[in-house]
Design a protein around this motif. Structure first.
Motif, PDB file in Angstrom:
ATOM      1  N   SER A  23      23.818   0.986  44.245  1.00 31.96           N
ATOM      2  CA  SER A  23      23.719   1.639  42.934  1.00 31.96           C
ATOM      3  C   SER A  23      22.364   1.402  42.281  1.00 31.96           C
ATOM      4  CB  SER A  23      24.836   1.132  42.007  1.00 31.96           C
ATOM      5  OG  SER A  23      26.098   1.491  42.500  1.00 31.96           O
ATOM      6  N   ASP A  24      21.805   0.215  42.500  1.00 25.22           N
ATOM      7  CA  ASP A  24      20.505  -0.097  41.889  1.00 25.22           C
ATOM      8  C   ASP A  24      19.415   0.879  42.328  1.00 25.22           C
ATOM      9  OD1 ASP A  24      21.748  -2.217  40.714  1.00 25.22           O
ATOM     10  OD2 ASP A  24      20.830  -3.763  41.977  1.00 25.22           O
ATOM     11  N   PHE A  25      19.496   1.361  43.557  1.00 28.15           N
ATOM     12  CA  PHE A  25      18.506   2.316  44.055  1.00 28.15           C
ATOM     13  C   PHE A  25      18.500   3.574  43.188  1.00 28.15           C
ATOM     14  CE2 PHE A  25      17.884   6.230  46.491  1.00 28.15           C
ATOM     15  CZ  PHE A  25      16.582   6.060  46.948  1.00 28.15           C
ATOM     16  N   PHE A  26      19.693   4.109  42.930  1.00 27.09           N
ATOM     17  CA  PHE A  26      19.796   5.319  42.126  1.00 27.09           C
ATOM     18  C   PHE A  26      19.458   5.050  40.665  1.00 27.09           C
ATOM     19  CE2 PHE A  26      22.973   5.891  45.583  1.00 27.09           C
ATOM     20  CZ  PHE A  26      22.330   6.927  46.249  1.00 27.09           C
ATOM     21  N   ASP A  38      22.586   6.187  29.376  1.00 26.68           N
ATOM     22  CA  ASP A  38      23.450   5.467  28.445  1.00 26.68           C
ATOM     23  C   ASP A  38      24.937   5.726  28.707  1.00 26.68           C
ATOM     24  OD1 ASP A  38      21.168   4.575  27.289  1.00 26.68           O
ATOM     25  OD2 ASP A  38      21.244   5.907  25.551  1.00 26.68           O
ATOM     26  N   GLN A  39      25.248   6.885  29.257  1.00 25.67           N
ATOM     27  CA  GLN A  39      26.647   7.250  29.475  1.00 25.67           C
ATOM     28  C   GLN A  39      27.352   6.296  30.439  1.00 25.67           C
ATOM     29  OE1 GLN A  39      27.158  11.262  30.845  1.00 25.67           O
ATOM     30  NE2 GLN A  39      29.370  11.250  30.584  1.00 25.67           N
ATOM     31  N   VAL A  40      26.585   5.640  31.302  1.00 24.65           N
ATOM     32  CA  VAL A  40      27.173   4.728  32.277  1.00 24.65           C
ATOM     33  C   VAL A  40      27.881   3.570  31.585  1.00 24.65           C
ATOM     34  CG1 VAL A  40      26.666   3.226  34.243  1.00 24.65           C
ATOM     35  CG2 VAL A  40      25.446   5.366  33.977  1.00 24.65           C
ATOM     36  N   GLU A  41      27.452   3.205  30.395  1.00 25.71           N
ATOM     37  CA  GLU A  41      28.058   2.092  29.675  1.00 25.71           C
ATOM     38  C   GLU A  41      29.527   2.348  29.351  1.00 25.71           C
ATOM     39  OE1 GLU A  41      25.660   1.416  26.267  1.00 25.71           O
ATOM     40  OE2 GLU A  41      23.829   0.989  27.411  1.00 25.71           O
ATOM     41  N   GLN A  42      29.941   3.609  29.370  1.00 25.87           N
ATOM     42  CA  GLN A  42      31.334   3.949  29.094  1.00 25.87           C
ATOM     43  C   GLN A  42      32.197   3.911  30.354  1.00 25.87           C
ATOM     44  OE1 GLN A  42      31.347   7.773  27.091  1.00 25.87           O
ATOM     45  NE2 GLN A  42      29.451   7.280  26.024  1.00 25.87           N
ATOM     46  N   LYS A  48      32.934   4.373  40.339  1.00 27.10           N
ATOM     47  CA  LYS A  48      32.618   5.502  39.465  1.00 27.10           C
ATOM     48  C   LYS A  48      31.186   5.401  38.954  1.00 27.10           C
ATOM     49  CE  LYS A  48      36.741   7.326  39.637  1.00 27.10           C
ATOM     50  NZ  LYS A  48      36.966   8.608  40.360  1.00 27.10           N
ATOM     51  N   ILE A  49      30.745   4.179  38.665  1.00 29.81           N
ATOM     52  CA  ILE A  49      29.361   3.968  38.239  1.00 29.81           C
ATOM     53  C   ILE A  49      28.405   4.395  39.347  1.00 29.81           C
ATOM     54  CG2 ILE A  49      27.629   2.208  37.680  1.00 29.81           C
ATOM     55  CD1 ILE A  49      29.883   0.666  36.252  1.00 29.81           C
ATOM     56  N   HIS A  50      28.715   3.988  40.578  1.00 26.97           N
ATOM     57  CA  HIS A  50      27.881   4.350  41.726  1.00 26.97           C
ATOM     58  C   HIS A  50      27.815   5.865  41.883  1.00 26.97           C
ATOM     59  CE1 HIS A  50      25.968   3.712  45.615  1.00 26.97           C
ATOM     60  NE2 HIS A  50      26.796   4.612  46.130  1.00 26.97           N
ATOM     61  N   GLN A  51      28.952   6.527  41.772  1.00 29.91           N
ATOM     62  CA  GLN A  51      29.002   7.987  41.917  1.00 29.91           C
ATOM     63  C   GLN A  51      28.223   8.682  40.804  1.00 29.91           C
ATOM     64  OE1 GLN A  51      33.253   8.385  42.013  1.00 29.91           O
ATOM     65  NE2 GLN A  51      33.375   8.226  44.244  1.00 29.91           N
ATOM     66  N   GLN A  89      34.759   9.485  47.805  1.00 22.89           N
ATOM     67  CA  GLN A  89      34.302   8.241  48.408  1.00 22.89           C
ATOM     68  C   GLN A  89      32.795   8.087  48.190  1.00 22.89           C
ATOM     69  OE1 GLN A  89      35.860   7.740  52.420  1.00 22.89           O
ATOM     70  NE2 GLN A  89      37.801   8.664  51.840  1.00 22.89           N
ATOM     71  N   ASP A  90      32.000   8.049  49.272  1.00 22.19           N
ATOM     72  CA  ASP A  90      30.563   7.803  49.105  1.00 22.19           C
ATOM     73  C   ASP A  90      29.724   9.079  49.186  1.00 22.19           C
ATOM     74  OD1 ASP A  90      30.912   8.325  51.766  1.00 22.19           O
ATOM     75  OD2 ASP A  90      29.803   6.589  52.515  1.00 22.19           O
TER      76      ASP A  90
END
Length: 202
Positions: A23-26, A38-42, A48-51, A89-90
């Motif tokens: 996820s850090d790469f993206f 900012d939307q990731v904080e929700q 789901k964060i990774h996606q 999935q991925d």
């Protein structure tokens, strides 16, 4: 990983990415481009964060203008084309269209058989015939999910009927019965490395 699938149509672009990167790469790539995250904080579920990160990375890769146009409220490009996201999935998928959009990617998962009564109509399996029941179910699911996303509301999978499927031309026709009004939609449908992909093309 490189793109799994890319197609450019007259009024749309479609892409799939197998998001095996961390996820850090993206996230780092998006932040370097000043893409709003900012939307990731929700979101609390790690998958789901990774996606989320991966799908927005793919969006920016095929449509760099999204960096300036993206609105955090929904998958919508303010003053730009419409956009639809999907993930299974991925794998993440993006459709950018100058008309309404709707895309779905779905792995051929045996769990689809367990829930098939919730989304199948009487003739769906007769229309979508393949060598494997689970493959047929995944294709039907993707077609219905893509049409559902096209509308966004006021529709259930039971109100979407698959009327035609041609694996040679990779096309399908689906009829949506929404609020008593029927509308036919044409889709591109592919089966790629164990997963189905469907997107509305009008």
């Amino acid at each position: 990983m490189p793109l799994l699938y890319y197609r450019s149509l007259q009024n749309a672009e479609i892409a799939l990415w197998k998001a095996t990167e961390h996820s850090d790469f993206f996230r780092d790539n998006l932040k370097e481009q000043d893409f709003p995250t900012d939307q990731v904080e929700q979101i609390h579920h790690p998958e789901k964060i990774h996606q989320w990160y991966a799908s927005r990375f793919l969006l920016c890769r095929i449509y760099p203008a999204a960096i300036q146009l993206y609105s955090q409220r929904k998958p919508y490009l303010f003053n730009g084309p419409e956009i639809s996201f999907s993930h299974s999935q991925d794998v993440v998928a993006v459709q950018i269209s100058h008309y309404k959009s709707g895309i779905d990617v779905q792995w051929a998962d045996p769990k689809l058989k367990v829930i098939s009564a919730r989304f199948l109509n009487d003739m769906d399996m007769e229309t979508v015939k393949t060598s494997d029941e689970i493959i047929s179910l995944s294709i039907i699911w993707s077609i219905k999910e893509a049409v559902f996303k096209y509308y966004g509301t006021g529709l259930t999978f039971k109100h979407i009927e698959v009327k035609h499927y041609d694996p040679v031309s990779d096309t399908a026709l689906a009829v949506a019965n929404r609020n008593g009004e029927k509308q036919t939609h044409k889709l591109i449908v592919d089966y790629i490395d164990g997963m189905s992909l469907a997107y509305v093309i009008e």
